[in-house]
Design an enzyme around this catalytic site. Sequence first.
Site, PDB file in Angstrom:
ATOM      1  N   HIS A  73      -7.731  43.493 -12.943  1.00 48.49           N
ATOM      2  CA  HIS A  73      -8.092  44.652 -12.111  1.00 48.49           C
ATOM      3  C   HIS A  73      -6.918  45.055 -11.230  1.00 48.49           C
ATOM      4  CE1 HIS A  73     -12.751  44.078 -12.227  1.00 48.49           C
ATOM      5  NE2 HIS A  73     -12.201  44.167 -13.420  1.00 48.49           N
ATOM      6  N   TYR A 201     -16.984  47.110  -2.989  1.00 50.10           N
ATOM      7  CA  TYR A 201     -17.498  46.523  -1.744  1.00 50.10           C
ATOM      8  C   TYR A 201     -18.094  47.680  -0.940  1.00 50.10           C
ATOM      9  CZ  TYR A 201     -14.664  42.279  -2.595  1.00 50.10           C
ATOM     10  OH  TYR A 201     -14.125  41.130  -3.117  1.00 50.10           O
ATOM     11  N   PRO A 293     -17.659  34.575   1.405  1.00 49.98           N
ATOM     12  CA  PRO A 293     -17.125  35.041   0.115  1.00 49.98           C
ATOM     13  C   PRO A 293     -16.546  36.464   0.104  1.00 49.98           C
ATOM     14  CG  PRO A 293     -19.525  34.881   0.036  1.00 49.98           C
ATOM     15  CD  PRO A 293     -19.104  34.315   1.344  1.00 49.98           C
ATOM     16  N   LYS A 297     -11.863  34.346  -1.389  1.00 48.41           N
ATOM     17  CA  LYS A 297     -10.732  33.452  -1.134  1.00 48.41           C
ATOM     18  C   LYS A 297     -11.024  31.960  -1.400  1.00 48.41           C
ATOM     19  CE  LYS A 297      -7.614  36.324  -0.134  1.00 48.41           C
ATOM     20  NZ  LYS A 297      -7.514  36.789  -1.521  1.00 48.41           N
ATOM     21  N   TYR A 384      -5.665  40.699   0.107  1.00 53.75           N
ATOM     22  CA  TYR A 384      -6.689  40.616  -0.940  1.00 53.75           C
ATOM     23  C   TYR A 384      -6.123  39.963  -2.199  1.00 53.75           C
ATOM     24  CZ  TYR A 384     -10.690  42.057  -3.768  1.00 53.75           C
ATOM     25  OH  TYR A 384     -11.801  42.056  -4.584  1.00 53.75           O
TER      26      TYR A 384
HETATM   27  P1  RFL Z   1     -16.818  22.374  -5.263  1.00 54.70           P
HETATM   28  O1  RFL Z   1     -16.819  23.427  -6.330  1.00 54.70           O
HETATM   29  O2  RFL Z   1     -17.930  22.402  -4.280  1.00 54.70           O
HETATM   30  O3  RFL Z   1     -16.801  20.976  -6.014  1.00 54.70           O
HETATM   31  C1  RFL Z   1     -17.052  19.765  -5.348  1.00 54.70           C
HETATM   32  C2  RFL Z   1     -17.549  18.755  -6.355  1.00 54.70           C
HETATM   33  O4  RFL Z   1     -17.716  17.493  -5.706  1.00 54.70           O
HETATM   34  C3  RFL Z   1     -18.958  16.926  -6.120  1.00 54.70           C
HETATM   35  N1  RFL Z   1     -19.424  15.996  -5.075  1.00 54.70           N
HETATM   36  C4  RFL Z   1     -19.330  14.645  -5.175  1.00 54.70           C
HETATM   37  N2  RFL Z   1     -18.843  13.856  -6.146  1.00 54.70           N
HETATM   38  C5  RFL Z   1     -18.906  12.509  -5.950  1.00 54.70           C
HETATM   39  N3  RFL Z   1     -19.449  11.934  -4.832  1.00 54.70           N
HETATM   40  C6  RFL Z   1     -19.950  12.709  -3.844  1.00 54.70           C
HETATM   41  N4  RFL Z   1     -20.493  12.155  -2.751  1.00 54.70           N
HETATM   42  C7  RFL Z   1     -19.888  14.128  -3.985  1.00 54.70           C
HETATM   43  N5  RFL Z   1     -20.291  15.168  -3.207  1.00 54.70           N
HETATM   44  C8  RFL Z   1     -19.998  16.288  -3.883  1.00 54.70           C
HETATM   45  C9  RFL Z   1     -19.859  18.137  -6.302  1.00 54.70           C
HETATM   46  O5  RFL Z   1     -20.971  17.841  -7.150  1.00 54.70           O
HETATM   47  C10 RFL Z   1     -18.901  19.141  -6.926  1.00 54.70           C
HETATM   48  O6  RFL Z   1     -18.884  19.076  -8.334  1.00 54.70           O
HETATM   49  O7  RFL Z   1     -15.448  22.354  -4.445  1.00 54.70           O
HETATM   50  P2  RFL Z   1     -13.955  22.774  -4.876  1.00 54.70           P
HETATM   51  O8  RFL Z   1     -13.582  22.104  -6.174  1.00 54.70           O
HETATM   52  O9  RFL Z   1     -13.112  22.593  -3.672  1.00 54.70           O
HETATM   53  O10 RFL Z   1     -14.043  24.329  -5.247  1.00 54.70           O
HETATM   54  C11 RFL Z   1     -14.336  25.290  -4.277  1.00 54.70           C
HETATM   55  C12 RFL Z   1     -15.052  26.488  -4.900  1.00 54.70           C
HETATM   56  O11 RFL Z   1     -16.155  26.040  -5.653  1.00 54.70           O
HETATM   57  C13 RFL Z   1     -15.497  27.492  -3.837  1.00 54.70           C
HETATM   58  O12 RFL Z   1     -14.499  27.659  -2.860  1.00 54.70           O
HETATM   59  C14 RFL Z   1     -15.794  28.879  -4.434  1.00 54.70           C
HETATM   60  O13 RFL Z   1     -16.848  28.843  -5.355  1.00 54.70           O
HETATM   61  C15 RFL Z   1     -16.109  29.886  -3.313  1.00 54.70           C
HETATM   62  N6  RFL Z   1     -16.480  31.196  -3.845  1.00 54.70           N
HETATM   63  C16 RFL Z   1     -15.518  32.080  -4.303  1.00 54.70           C
HETATM   64  N7  RFL Z   1     -14.225  31.742  -4.272  1.00 54.70           N
HETATM   65  C17 RFL Z   1     -13.273  32.586  -4.791  1.00 54.70           C
HETATM   66  O14 RFL Z   1     -12.081  32.271  -4.733  1.00 54.70           O
HETATM   67  N8  RFL Z   1     -13.608  33.775  -5.391  1.00 54.70           N
HETATM   68  C18 RFL Z   1     -14.903  34.179  -5.461  1.00 54.70           C
HETATM   69  O15 RFL Z   1     -15.169  35.234  -6.064  1.00 54.70           O
HETATM   70  C19 RFL Z   1     -15.921  33.348  -4.873  1.00 54.70           C
HETATM   71  N9  RFL Z   1     -17.203  33.711  -4.906  1.00 54.70           N
HETATM   72  C20 RFL Z   1     -17.832  31.582  -3.896  1.00 54.70           C
HETATM   73  C21 RFL Z   1     -18.155  32.864  -4.433  1.00 54.70           C
HETATM   74  C22 RFL Z   1     -18.842  30.734  -3.440  1.00 54.70           C
HETATM   75  C23 RFL Z   1     -20.155  31.156  -3.501  1.00 54.70           C
HETATM   76  N10 RFL Z   1     -21.142  30.233  -3.060  1.00 54.70           N
HETATM   77  C24 RFL Z   1     -22.317  29.959  -3.765  1.00 54.70           C
HETATM   78  C25 RFL Z   1     -20.845  29.334  -1.973  1.00 54.70           C
HETATM   79  C26 RFL Z   1     -19.448  33.295  -4.483  1.00 54.70           C
HETATM   80  C27 RFL Z   1     -20.461  32.464  -3.986  1.00 54.70           C
HETATM   81  C28 RFL Z   1     -21.857  33.010  -3.997  1.00 54.70           C
HETATM   82  C1  PHB Z   2     -17.876  37.283  -7.602  1.00 51.06           C
HETATM   83  O1  PHB Z   2     -17.613  37.915  -8.641  1.00 51.06           O
HETATM   84  O2  PHB Z   2     -18.683  36.334  -7.600  1.00 51.06           O
HETATM   85  C2  PHB Z   2     -17.240  37.686  -6.335  1.00 51.06           C
HETATM   86  C3  PHB Z   2     -16.267  38.668  -6.336  1.00 51.06           C
HETATM   87  C4  PHB Z   2     -15.681  39.057  -5.147  1.00 51.06           C
HETATM   88  C5  PHB Z   2     -16.070  38.459  -3.968  1.00 51.06           C
HETATM   89  C6  PHB Z   2     -17.027  37.452  -3.961  1.00 51.06           C
HETATM   90  C7  PHB Z   2     -17.617  37.064  -5.153  1.00 51.06           C
HETATM   91  O3  PHB Z   2     -15.498  38.865  -2.794  1.00 51.06           O
END
Ligand code: RFL
Ligand code: PHB
Length: 390
Positions: A73, A201, A293, A297, A384
């Site tokens: 994009h 957005y 989110p 980031k 961004y």
């Molecule tokens: P994770 O993905 O939470 O993985 C951690 C892992 O550790 C395990 N764990 C354990 N394992 C052993 N012993 C224990 N005691 C443990 N406790 C936990 C867990 O089961 C898991 O598998 O952390 P990590 O790897 O640092 O990754 C971070 C990302 O997952 C997170 O920052 C993103 O998903 C945030 N996020 C977004 N980030 C972006 O860069 N772009 C996005 O578009 C974006 N959209 C989002 C998001 C997060 C969202 N939610 C649900 C919080 C959209 C949403 C809705």
């Molecule tokens: C997503 O596609 O899940 C998404 C994209 C942009 C954001 C947050 C989540 O700022």
Amino acid sequence: MIRTQVAIIGAGPSGLLLSQLLHRNGIDSVVLERRSRDYVEGRIRAGLLERGTVELLEAAGVGERLNREGLVHDGVELAFSGRIHRVDLKALCGHAMTVYGQTEITKDLGDARVAAGGTVLYEVDDVTVNGIDSARPRIAFSSLGIRDEVECDFVVGCDGFHGVTRRSVPAATITTHERVYPFAWLGVLADVPPVADELIYANHSRGFALCSMRSRTRSRYYLQCTPADRVEDWSDERFWDELRSRLPEAHAIRMQTGPSIEKSIAPLRSFVAEPMRFGRLFLVGDAAHIVPPTGAKGLNLAAADVRVLYQGLIEFYRGRGDRLLDEYSSRALARVWKATRFSWWFTTLMHRFSDEPFAHKLQLAELEYLAESPAASRAFAENYVGLDFT
Ligand code: RFL
Ligand code: PHB
């Protein structure tokens, strides 16, 4: 007893990426994960990657499907006051964003770890971290009801916000900063074509909305809701009606709807733990910091931590000393705080905080300024797409 060089707790994107990058540089690691592989790969989360994250995934040897299937994009749309302003990211700062789901990243990394014969132990319980101030820390855990231990040179906490590693450091050695926002995001995944080619957005008096996607046939949409809302309160019909009402007319009339295949509510918070290193324990990704989110980031910051840490570990194991490892916390935190600022600012600009018209008027004035001022647009675009690595 298992012996390894680096013990990694958590097989989310940061744990698997670190393990794979270390492997490609001849460093052995063991990953301990609480959940099953299917559960980790099924979690619908991030979708938008900065170029630095794409580069790191390529360096880890998992760039092939990403480059084939990822959607590039060049711009992003901001909708407000019934109008649409497109920010041309490519023209303003020379970089684009890539849409590729976190589910796919964890699948690709999981496959790469298996292909390389790497050790990732899923469904382990009761992980405890010991001896981080000694030269050989030990991680105790249970697998299939049997207690075992990993002995290593370094422990890396990639276990997310609710993990054990951050909680296992002495309280007096860690400082945490937190802001909880008075709203949440309701997310829906549906097999319908995205409403537009790029992300939208939307600032609306009824609340924020975001139109994202996972592919040309799969949409990911979000609505600002209250933290007290439950998924059961939101039928698909209510979700689509509300989303339509928050989008500008041109998009609302084109939006296709269909049955949701996933629906979830996530609270919004900013959180930073400092420092990110304690003796031989390093915190990485969500284990150390959370951003709301808005701006996407979270995963990108996790990858940026991994970039700094794996380079430090390579330097150490090649006998070039521990200067980079010593700098890990300060270098990672410098980026974390800038992304924390941007995510907080973008969240504040786009969400409905109160009934007070003054606050909404200020948001609209700032959005208009952003649309009119090349300097303001550039500042937005630069953050961004992800700030340059220094
Ligand atoms: P994770 O993905 O939470 O993985 C951690 C892992 O550790 C395990 N764990 C354990 N394992 C052993 N012993 C224990 N005691 C443990 N406790 C936990 C867990 O089961 C898991 O598998 O952390 P990590 O790897 O640092 O990754 C971070 C990302 O997952 C997170 O920052 C993103 O998903 C945030 N996020 C977004 N980030 C972006 O860069 N772009 C996005 O578009 C974006 N959209 C989002 C998001 C997060 C969202 N939610 C649900 C919080 C959209 C949403 C809705
Ligand atoms: C997503 O596609 O899940 C998404 C994209 C942009 C954001 C947050 C989540 O700022």
